[in-house]
Design an enzyme around this catalytic site. Structure first.
Site, PDB file in Angstrom:
ATOM      1  N   SER A 124       0.788  -1.263   0.129  1.00 30.57           N
ATOM      2  CA  SER A 124       0.163  -0.153  -0.087  1.00 30.57           C
ATOM      3  C   SER A 124       0.816   1.307  -0.116  1.00 30.57           C
ATOM      4  O   SER A 124       0.469   2.206  -0.024  1.00 30.57           O
ATOM      5  CB  SER A 124      -0.897  -0.045   1.173  1.00 30.57           C
ATOM      6  OG  SER A 124      -0.252  -0.290   2.411  1.00 30.57           O
ATOM      7  N   HIS A 145      -2.310  -2.789  -6.435  1.00 31.09           N
ATOM      8  CA  HIS A 145      -2.839  -2.576  -5.033  1.00 31.09           C
ATOM      9  C   HIS A 145      -4.302  -2.423  -4.918  1.00 31.09           C
ATOM     10  O   HIS A 145      -5.130  -1.765  -5.415  1.00 31.09           O
ATOM     11  CB  HIS A 145      -2.298  -1.019  -4.747  1.00 31.09           C
ATOM     12  CG  HIS A 145      -3.124  -0.502  -3.458  1.00 31.09           C
ATOM     13  ND1 HIS A 145      -2.993   0.875  -2.998  1.00 31.09           N
ATOM     14  CD2 HIS A 145      -2.935  -1.128  -2.109  1.00 31.09           C
ATOM     15  CE1 HIS A 145      -3.276   0.965  -1.600  1.00 31.09           C
ATOM     16  NE2 HIS A 145      -3.317  -0.281  -1.244  1.00 31.09           N
ATOM     17  N   GLU A 157      -5.270  -0.222  -8.106  1.00 32.30           N
ATOM     18  CA  GLU A 157      -4.165   0.880  -8.399  1.00 32.30           C
ATOM     19  C   GLU A 157      -3.090  -0.110  -8.868  1.00 32.30           C
ATOM     20  O   GLU A 157      -2.543  -0.922  -8.431  1.00 32.30           O
ATOM     21  CB  GLU A 157      -3.767   1.503  -7.280  1.00 32.30           C
ATOM     22  CG  GLU A 157      -4.567   2.861  -6.859  1.00 32.30           C
ATOM     23  CD  GLU A 157      -3.750   3.764  -5.874  1.00 32.30           C
ATOM     24  OE1 GLU A 157      -3.401   4.857  -5.956  1.00 32.30           O
ATOM     25  OE2 GLU A 157      -3.206   3.179  -4.806  1.00 32.30           O
ATOM     26  N   ASN A 195      -3.872   6.241  -1.005  1.00 29.31           N
ATOM     27  CA  ASN A 195      -3.453   6.519   0.445  1.00 29.31           C
ATOM     28  C   ASN A 195      -2.643   7.746   0.451  1.00 29.31           C
ATOM     29  O   ASN A 195      -2.822   8.526   1.602  1.00 29.31           O
ATOM     30  CB  ASN A 195      -2.544   5.467   0.929  1.00 29.31           C
ATOM     31  CG  ASN A 195      -2.927   4.176   1.227  1.00 29.31           C
ATOM     32  OD1 ASN A 195      -4.462   4.165   1.482  1.00 29.31           O
ATOM     33  ND2 ASN A 195      -2.451   3.328   0.854  1.00 29.31           N
TER      34      ASN A 195
HETATM   35  N1  CAA Z   1     -15.225  -9.583   2.086  1.00 33.12           N
HETATM   36  C1  CAA Z   1     -16.490  -9.901   1.372  1.00 33.12           C
HETATM   37  N2  CAA Z   1     -17.618  -9.189   0.960  1.00 33.12           N
HETATM   38  C2  CAA Z   1     -17.915  -8.254   2.187  1.00 33.12           C
HETATM   39  C3  CAA Z   1     -16.974  -7.967   3.163  1.00 33.12           C
HETATM   40  C4  CAA Z   1     -15.683  -8.790   3.158  1.00 33.12           C
HETATM   41  N3  CAA Z   1     -14.823  -8.556   4.177  1.00 33.12           N
HETATM   42  N4  CAA Z   1     -17.486  -6.982   3.915  1.00 33.12           N
HETATM   43  C5  CAA Z   1     -18.576  -6.780   3.615  1.00 33.12           C
HETATM   44  N5  CAA Z   1     -18.930  -7.537   2.452  1.00 33.12           N
HETATM   45  C6  CAA Z   1     -20.111  -7.644   1.736  1.00 33.12           C
HETATM   46  C7  CAA Z   1     -21.140  -8.010   2.393  1.00 33.12           C
HETATM   47  O1  CAA Z   1     -21.398  -9.382   2.338  1.00 33.12           O
HETATM   48  C8  CAA Z   1     -22.488  -7.193   1.747  1.00 33.12           C
HETATM   49  O2  CAA Z   1     -22.986  -8.007   0.816  1.00 33.12           O
HETATM   50  P1  CAA Z   1     -24.353  -8.600   0.527  1.00 33.12           P
HETATM   51  O3  CAA Z   1     -25.256  -8.085   1.999  1.00 33.12           O
HETATM   52  O4  CAA Z   1     -24.980  -8.158  -0.458  1.00 33.12           O
HETATM   53  O5  CAA Z   1     -24.052 -10.142   0.874  1.00 33.12           O
HETATM   54  C9  CAA Z   1     -21.855  -5.930   1.310  1.00 33.12           C
HETATM   55  O6  CAA Z   1     -20.537  -6.179   1.117  1.00 33.12           O
HETATM   56  C10 CAA Z   1     -22.312  -4.706   2.109  1.00 33.12           C
HETATM   57  O7  CAA Z   1     -21.867  -5.421   3.370  1.00 33.12           O
HETATM   58  P2  CAA Z   1     -22.607  -4.679   4.743  1.00 33.12           P
HETATM   59  O8  CAA Z   1     -24.304  -4.424   4.164  1.00 33.12           O
HETATM   60  O9  CAA Z   1     -22.377  -5.821   5.795  1.00 33.12           O
HETATM   61  O10 CAA Z   1     -22.022  -3.489   5.194  1.00 33.12           O
HETATM   62  P3  CAA Z   1     -21.732  -2.054   4.515  1.00 33.12           P
HETATM   63  O11 CAA Z   1     -23.114  -1.749   3.638  1.00 33.12           O
HETATM   64  O12 CAA Z   1     -21.413  -1.222   5.339  1.00 33.12           O
HETATM   65  O13 CAA Z   1     -20.376  -2.243   3.366  1.00 33.12           O
HETATM   66  C11 CAA Z   1     -18.232  -2.090   3.247  1.00 33.12           C
HETATM   67  C12 CAA Z   1     -19.410  -2.849   3.911  1.00 33.12           C
HETATM   68  C13 CAA Z   1     -18.359  -2.607   1.953  1.00 33.12           C
HETATM   69  C14 CAA Z   1     -16.902  -2.467   3.909  1.00 33.12           C
HETATM   70  C15 CAA Z   1     -18.361  -0.539   3.474  1.00 33.12           C
HETATM   71  O14 CAA Z   1     -18.670  -0.026   4.625  1.00 33.12           O
HETATM   72  C16 CAA Z   1     -17.446   0.338   2.843  1.00 33.12           C
HETATM   73  O15 CAA Z   1     -17.339   0.456   1.547  1.00 33.12           O
HETATM   74  N6  CAA Z   1     -16.418   0.772   3.626  1.00 33.12           N
HETATM   75  C17 CAA Z   1     -15.512   1.479   2.870  1.00 33.12           C
HETATM   76  C18 CAA Z   1     -14.321   0.651   2.749  1.00 33.12           C
HETATM   77  C19 CAA Z   1     -13.009   1.342   2.262  1.00 33.12           C
HETATM   78  O16 CAA Z   1     -13.056   2.600   2.269  1.00 33.12           O
HETATM   79  N7  CAA Z   1     -12.012   0.464   1.783  1.00 33.12           N
HETATM   80  C20 CAA Z   1     -10.729   0.906   1.371  1.00 33.12           C
HETATM   81  C21 CAA Z   1     -10.006   1.039   2.523  1.00 33.12           C
HETATM   82  S1  CAA Z   1      -8.259   1.558   1.964  1.00 33.12           S
HETATM   83  C22 CAA Z   1      -7.467   0.255   1.480  1.00 33.12           C
HETATM   84  O17 CAA Z   1      -7.891  -0.700   1.510  1.00 33.12           O
HETATM   85  C23 CAA Z   1      -6.174   0.587   1.114  1.00 33.12           C
HETATM   86  C24 CAA Z   1      -5.118   0.791   1.840  1.00 33.12           C
HETATM   87  O18 CAA Z   1      -3.895   0.599   1.409  1.00 33.12           O
HETATM   88  C25 CAA Z   1      -5.083   0.962   3.257  1.00 33.12           C
END
Ligand code: CAA
Length: 288
Positions: A124, A145, A157, A195
């Site tokens: 990352s 990424h 990315e 990031n």
């Molecule tokens: N793996 C697979 N599927 C997942 C999951 C996981 N870990 N977490 C959630 N899901 C799925 C769920 O199964 C759900 O699908 P269905 O209900 O249709 O089966 C769907 O995603 C939505 O989940 P929830 O209803 O439980 O919860 P939500 O609507 O709050 O979504 C989320 C969860 C997708 C994580 C959402 O909160 C989100 O988009 N959060 C932001 C995530 C983000 O910004 N990620 C980037 C982080 S930065 C990074 O990764 C880079 C780095 O280098 C640091």
């Protein structure tokens, strides 16, 4: 175009944690044979259990049939051994975010994998150009990424190192598409784009709490309801891991020598206390 892209068939995913297991799942869904490798049985088992859980949910929700689930699982081969790298055309590395650990793994893989195989790192924040020098294939070395949770997030990315070839870039861009992701091309600078833009926002949210401007919950509510973010910045920081957030901020701070990336002292203190967010049960929030 003058070059042809590679049709990948076999991949080793090194690291079966949150990111590695997600990458293995989307690779197997794209039809690749996957060797999911970690250093201990329990890590590989945990990664496989996560994949099974998500595939079960897809079947429950009618997004996949039970046969498709079995076929995907059948393409994922757990291993503790690096030996299967000898038969792959791609390695995607998703181990701990540590330069020395990644360089030493890549050097070993470089000896085992066919000379034509492409190496991708899910780092990352570490420079791709530097990691590539641990191998004799900097032209076939690239950053891929993924975002967490990998099966859900659409972005990949793709980071070109200084010596990454056009052919490598095109092959990995096409593979990301085959995995159902949208690739974005990024050059090799600290934090890439995701990031570099995200972490200062998370850091600023931490300063808002540190300076007593608002509570953790209220800062998150502002960003969720005011900006339509799916998670508030502090909830997201816990989700990413506070140790990872601090690590990336330090990469930005040192890489650009710019005080605007100075990590919030509250973040430093939480990491010192071992409160790394969701994975340790405590961060800005407490988890059961
Ligand atoms: N793996 C697979 N599927 C997942 C999951 C996981 N870990 N977490 C959630 N899901 C799925 C769920 O199964 C759900 O699908 P269905 O209900 O249709 O089966 C769907 O995603 C939505 O989940 P929830 O209803 O439980 O919860 P939500 O609507 O709050 O979504 C989320 C969860 C997708 C994580 C959402 O909160 C989100 O988009 N959060 C932001 C995530 C983000 O910004 N990620 C980037 C982080 S930065 C990074 O990764 C880079 C780095 O280098 C640091």
């Amino acid at each position: 175009m003058g070059w042809e892209t590679v049709e990948f068939r076999k991949v080793m995913v090194a690291g079966a944690g949150q990111m590695g297991s997600g990458i293995a799942q989307v690779a197997a869904q794209a039809g690749l044979e996957v060797w999911l490798r970690d250093v201990e049985e329990r890590f590989v088992e945990r990664g496989l259990a996560t994949i099974r859980k998500h595939l079960d949910r897809d079947v429950e929700k009618g997004r996949k049939t039970a046969e498709e689930r079995e076929a995907i699982l059948g393409r994922i081969h757990p291993t503790l051994d690096l030996g299967p790298a000898a038969g792959v055309d791609l390695v995607i590395e998703a181990i701990v975010e540590n330069r020395e650990a990644k360089r030493s793994l890549f050097a070993e893989l470089d000896r085992l994998a066919p000379p034509g195989a492409i190496f991708a790192s899910n780092t990352s924040s570490l420079p791709i150009t530097d990691l590539a020098t641990a191998t004799r294939r900097p032209d076939r070395f690239i950053g891929m990424h993924f975002m967490n949770p990998v099966p859900v997030m659409k972005l990949v990315e793709i980071i070109r190192g200084l010596d990454t070839s056009e052919e490598t870039y095109a092959a990995i861009r096409d593979l990301a598409g085959r995995m159902g992701k949208t690739p974005v091309e990024v050059h090799d600078f600290p934090g890439f784009v995701s990031n570099r833009v995200l972490l200062p926002m998370l850091n600023e949210a931490m300063f808002a709490v540190y300076e007593g401007i608002a509570s953790v919950e209220d800062v998150d509510t502002v960003m969720k309801l005011g900006m339509n973010h799916p998670m508030g910045p502090l909830e997201l920081a816990d989700f990413i891991g506070l140790d990872t957030c601090l690590y990336i901020l330090n990469v930005l701070y040192e890489g650009f020598k710019d005080p605007k990336y100075r990590p919030c002292p509250l973040l430093v203190q939480l990491v010192q206390a071992g409160h790394h967010g969701r994975k340790t049960g405590q961060g800005f929030y407490r988890y059961e």
